[in-house]
Design an enzyme around this catalytic site. Structure first.
Site, PDB file in Angstrom:
ATOM      1  N   THR A   1      19.574  40.762  36.104  1.00 50.82           N
ATOM      2  CA  THR A   1      20.912  40.926  37.238  1.00 50.82           C
ATOM      3  C   THR A   1      22.084  41.268  36.168  1.00 50.82           C
ATOM      4  O   THR A   1      22.492  40.309  35.300  1.00 50.82           O
ATOM      5  CB  THR A   1      20.982  39.696  37.708  1.00 50.82           C
ATOM      6  OG1 THR A   1      19.967  39.020  38.563  1.00 50.82           O
ATOM      7  CG2 THR A   1      22.292  39.800  38.816  1.00 50.82           C
ATOM      8  N   GLU A   2      23.140  42.142  36.414  1.00 45.81           N
ATOM      9  CA  GLU A   2      24.028  42.356  35.665  1.00 45.81           C
ATOM     10  C   GLU A   2      24.030  42.388  34.198  1.00 45.81           C
ATOM     11  O   GLU A   2      24.783  42.217  33.306  1.00 45.81           O
ATOM     12  CB  GLU A   2      25.398  41.485  36.146  1.00 45.81           C
ATOM     13  CG  GLU A   2      25.714  41.303  37.629  1.00 45.81           C
ATOM     14  CD  GLU A   2      26.224  42.382  38.209  1.00 45.81           C
ATOM     15  OE1 GLU A   2      26.886  43.309  37.434  1.00 45.81           O
ATOM     16  OE2 GLU A   2      26.125  42.490  39.461  1.00 45.81           O
TER      17      GLU A   2
END
Lengths: 378, 386
Positions: free
Chosen positions: B143-144
């Site tokens: 994530t990210e």
């Protein structure tokens, strides 16, 4: 530059934000080298003002704009005597002003606008008209007086420049009064936040504060109904209603009817010093105004390190980001927010720190600078 | 010879319903709003961009390749709101020119609180990708692009060949992002690093009039890529760049349509997918990242999600439920949906006063409203778990 300012309230005799505004404006204009000649109604006590570049002239009259419970001269609403006094004050202002020299006239609200217009007609000097609130705002649109609305309308027409305190107000002046948007300039109010306690540590006594005149305009009913909803969920909350006004007896009746008197305190009139403590002791400040051209009290609460919930349609909501903005009638939502703020202290803590930082955009020197820019543009 | 590696991130959070302290027996998610947003983005971005890419693959055969990472919550919404979008991704997957990456199903911050939960969500996502696109992902992106030595080690142990993160100076120093690196303490895994300059030229600056390179043309961009030293030029961007962050009238689609042609004009450039890059090149050094980095904001850390006290409290309270919620199959999925990073992003106060980076399809008026709503739902779940 020599400016003739016609004021209405002036410290120490004041009942609202306008007195503070006049004082800070002329003081900061003076600081920036503008010579101010200020006419204000004479109060019972003699007060010496010593402000750089500002000459204060007290004009014989004793006007109290709102019907507060300790003033006995009025019956209902503004009362007949009040209008007579306003007329007398305006007449006297014109008389005295014609003996003096000035480059422009600056009036605040309808109460001095008549003198401003007359002086413009006689002398040909430019006339600046600041509208802090309209008759519709002050009465929460319940029986607004046509006579006052007419003065406001004429003032807007005849003024060379109009200053008002929020975009919301500007919109109202255009839509309701047919004002010319090109000559209306928005200058947000300022605050001298050093006068308040700042970010002191909270004791978290679960105090929710309302502070203002107890009139329809300020929405104290909605505050009481919100209180009842909060108390359904939490019993350990104290709702403080600070201030006085014609709605006090009615509000007490409502609080009794809602069966919440154990958790509600009506403080009545607060002195300047008491006011500072009230702001600082509160965990949350709520301003559920039905109409609020600006809303200086929200800034005062923030300056006291208290997070605020304000009415969406207030002027201050246009500029302050770190606060809750609500519909004043949505007591359900206001109660939801209050309960969460009390349940999770980190929320209020984040909000008050961030909003305190925003105050730096509200210096009075900025207000003075923008006002001078309006003068120069005439 | 350098390989241009395009990877597009595709994610839409499942936004929460309005939930007050008085709310009872209401849905936790705002289907109406989610549908509205999803349909709009499908129309403006997903469908037209997929069409452009499919045409390009037809046109260039095996010479043009790309990679996608689709979150599980994105795919769920595809199924409910826009099955034709999912169809077009499946069609792309059949060209053999499209690689699908692995990530957490919920686009979550699971790596920050539970290894077990993190692995579980990776597995859920991997199975989903396998079912839909018939691919076993070889390269992982968290994530990210959140990354650390510890996260890399977990990913290596799961058998992945590559991991994606940000090619930032804070981990590279003087070194170039255009090479593969070995994560510290790993043997088999390699890290692919985003070339943030060239990525942001498209993602952020494409239509920026203040930019001295405005307007960005495909031939200019290709010349920059050709002038790069190194093995791989990793252009990792959000898919919504096409048609949503950069609107159609900026010319972003025309840019995309001619870019492969312009790049392939250069003899020293080709296209490769992340797993092909991993196979083709050798790592040139080690990267040591003891603290978590990400590709978000200027700080490139976790502060967009976990900086202020509201974010931390919400995250801790959510994480605390792990043990009890795992015994409740009905609430488990809901609890995991609450882990989606966006819910914490909405509570960020860092940029809020002046920036609008955090405003994109944000359902809340303020970070404070985001916090209240999240906590009210969490409290309702806590109550049901008791």
């Amino acid at each position: 530059m020599q400016v003739l300012v016609l004021g209405w309230e002036f410290p120490p005799a004041k009942t609202g934000g306008l007195g503070t505004h006049c004082y800070e404006l002329v003081k900061n204009l003076g600081k920036k080298g503008v010579n101010v000649l200020l006419f204000i109604p004479k109060r019972s006590k003699n007060v010496k003002h010593n402000i750089e570049n500002v000459e204060v002239v007290e004009v014989g009259s004793s006007i109290m704009p709102y019907n507060t419970s300790n003033s006995k001269i009025f019956e209902e609403g503004y009362g007949w005597n009040f209008f007579e006094e306003v007329k007398a004050f305006n007449r006297k202002c014109v008389e005295l002003a014609l003996k003096r020299k000035f480059d422009l006239i600056h009036c605040h609200d309808w109460i001095t606008a008549v003198a401003g217009m007359q002086l413009k007609n006689i002398t040909g000097k430019p006339f600046v008209f600041t509208v802090h609130s309209t008759e519709y705002d002050r009465t929460a649109n319940i029986y607004p007086l046509k006579h006052i609305i007419d003065i406001e309308k004429r003032g807007l027409e005849e003024a060379d420049m109009v200053i008002t305190v929020s975009n919301h107000m500007k919109k109202q002046l255009i839509e309701r009064y047919g004002g010319d948007g090109r000559k209306i300039k928005v200058i947000y109010n300022g605050i001298d936040y050093t006068r308040f306690f700042g970010l002191t540590r909270k004791e978290h006594k679960n105090i929710v504060l309302f502070l203002g005149r107890l009139t329809n305009q300020k929405g104290p009913y909605f505050f009481l109904h919100t209180a009842a909803k909060v108390l359904e969920k939490r019993k350990d909350v104290l709702f403080v209603i600070a201030g006085e006004g014609d709605q006090l007896p009615e509000l007490i009746r409502i609080a009794i009817g809602l069966n919440i008197m154990d958790n509600v305190v009506f403080t009545g009139y607060l002195t300047e010093e008491e006011l500072l403590y009230a702001y600082a002791m509160a965990d949350i400040y709520v301003m559920p105004s039905v109409a609020e051209p600006f809303g200086i009290t929200a800034l005062e609460a923030i300056a006291s390190g208290t997070p605020v919930i304000v009415s969406k349609n207030s002027g201050v909501a246009e500029k302050i980001m770190h606060c809750f903005k609500v519909d004043y009638w949505d007591t359900h939502e206001i109660a939801n927010k209050i309960i969460c703020m009390l349940d999770y202290p980190v929320l209020g803590e984040c909000m008050r720190r961030n909003s305190f930082r925003e105050l730096k955009d509200f210096g009075w020197d900025r207000v003075a600078e923008q006002t001078i820019a309006v003068y120069r543009g005439l | 010879m350098a390989s241009v590696c395009f990877y597009f991130q595709i994610h839409q959070p499942i936004r929460l319903n309005k939930f007050t302290v008085f709310t009872k027996n209401a849905p936790y998610f705002d289907n109406e709003r989610n549908r509205k947003y999803f349909e709009r983005i499908s129309r403006k971005c997903y469908l037209p961009t997929n069409k452009v890419l499919l045409n390009l693959i037809d046109q260039f055969g095996k010479k043009f390749k790309i990679a996608f990472s689709l979150t599980g919550v994105f795919i769920e919404q595809c199924k409910s709101f826009a099955p034709e979008v999912l169809e077009s991704f499946i069609e792309l997957s059949k060209t053999n020119c499209v690689e699908f990456l692995s990530e957490t199903y919920y686009h979550s911050l699971a790596a920050l609180f539970s290894v077990e939960e993190f692995k579980k969500q990776i597995k859920l996502h991997k199975d989903l990708v396998n079912d839909l696109f018939n691919q076993r992902p070889q390269v992982f992106r968290n994530t990210e692009a959140m990354y650390s030595n510890g996260i890399a080690k977990i990913i290596e142990d799961l058998g992945y060949k590559g991991i994606i993160t940000e090619g930032h100076e804070s981990i590279l120093g003087w070194r170039s992002p255009n090479y593969l690196y070995t994560p510290k303490d790993c043997n088999k895994l390699v890290a692919l690093l985003r070339n943030y300059k060239l990525s942001d030229d498209i993602g952020f600056r494409f239509s920026a009039r203040w930019w001295e390179e405005y307007p960005l043309t495909a031939d200019k961009y290709a010349s920059w890529a050709s002038a790069c030293e190194g093995n791989c030029i990793n252009i990792f961007i959000d898919y919504e760049t096409f048609g949503e962050h950069q609107w159609e009238d900026t010319g972003i689609f025309e840019f995309l349509k001619v870019l492969p042609h312009e790049i392939l004009k250069y003899n020293n450039l080709d296209f490769k997918t992340p797993s092909e890059i991993v196979k083709s090149y050798k790592p040139v050094g080690i990267i040591d990242v003891p603290h978590i980095i990400s590709w978000a904001d200027i700080q490139r850390d976790t502060s967009a999600w976990l900086e202020n006290d509201m974010q931390r409290l919400a995250f801790e309270r959510m994480a605390k439920l792990e043990k009890t919620v795992k015994k409740n199959s009905e609430l488990l999925h809901i609890w995991r949906l609450l882990q989606t990073s966006d819910h914490f992003y909405y509570m960020c106060t860092k940029w809020w006063a002046d920036g609008d980076v955090h405003k994109y399809f944000n359902p809340y008026n303020s970070p404070y409203d985001a916090f209240i709503n999240f906590m009210n739902i969490l409290q309702d779940i806590e109550r049901r778990l008791k």
